[in-house]
Design an enzyme around this catalytic site. Sequence first.
Site: not given
Length: 365
Positions: A143-144, A288
Amino acid sequence: MAHRQKRIGILTSGGDCAGLNAALRAVTHRAIRGYGWRVFGIRDGSLGLMNRPLDYVEFDLGIASGEMLRMGGTILGTINKGDPFAYPMPDGTTRDRSQEFVDGFRELGLDALIVIGGDGSMRILNKLCKQGGVPMVGIPKTIDNDVAHTDYAIGYVTALTVASEAMDRLAPTAASHHRVMLLEVMGRDVGHIAMAAGIAGGADVILIPEIPYSLEGVAGRLAETQAEGRNHALVVVAEGCKTETGHNVTHVQADGEARYGGIGQYLAARLAKMVQAETRVTVLGHVQRGGQPGPRDRMIASAFGVHAVDLIAQGKLDRMVAWQHGSVVDVPLNEVAGVTRGVDPYGTIAHTARGLGIYIGEMRV
């Protein structure tokens, strides 16, 4: 003599994210439909090949249904600790278990391994595979969105959507109560989620690990919003962002490991005094990571899975699939493993934020 049916393995490693199952499904469909191969899902990352008996499941088209596209997380399970080269043992010592991984690959009779992971997983698994002569193809996920040489990694767009939706929900309550709302999003070493969500959500301040800032600079921008006639403000901060003096904000887990988190509360306490405003903090955390993947992550994951299988068929190994300029390409694993792609402080996204009047720090432009 009958031709031996090729057998490939696939595993997910590192933190989970939305879209992993879509990649597993795509690999299975391409391998079986396109080449008549067998596909073996390795459970819990590298552990599945290190455990005895081996821990795996054979995928078929019945398992790899369209329902997999919609599922969050990974049906194989994953791990984000336990380096096989220095595996923690119950007595507190560490042991090199890398050969167990290689032996497991051979015991299962695999011809190649597809690894879905971030930069850390790529580094460790690439080293493991090279040591044991295991043919490997990588698929980037995080997700980064900090894997080198790819515009997108699986999971990023869905996580960004969650963060942007949080901004949309925080804005009206901030206005209703005349508050400064701080949103702490994931991002240990990079600020891709914070920057993009901040721009999309109309933030006044975005703080990320790549760009230094000052509390005076943040307070100054918040004061400007009041001068502009607005009774509220929005701040987005990446969890890995340091204090203005350069210190990490962490908390110690039950296992003794220090984890990032708390920068939002740190900033809120100090800014409330500086701007004489009520502050509130929302920490999105693992929200997230979870949930149903968005359509773009499903599409990217599917394209990555198909291309990864094609690379094996072409004999192009020790490569990672990547998304560049709207197309799937492949790059050498050696150029990716352990390399972090951060936000360019002078790039388009940062320039856009500054152009919108968002305070993002105090580097010279």
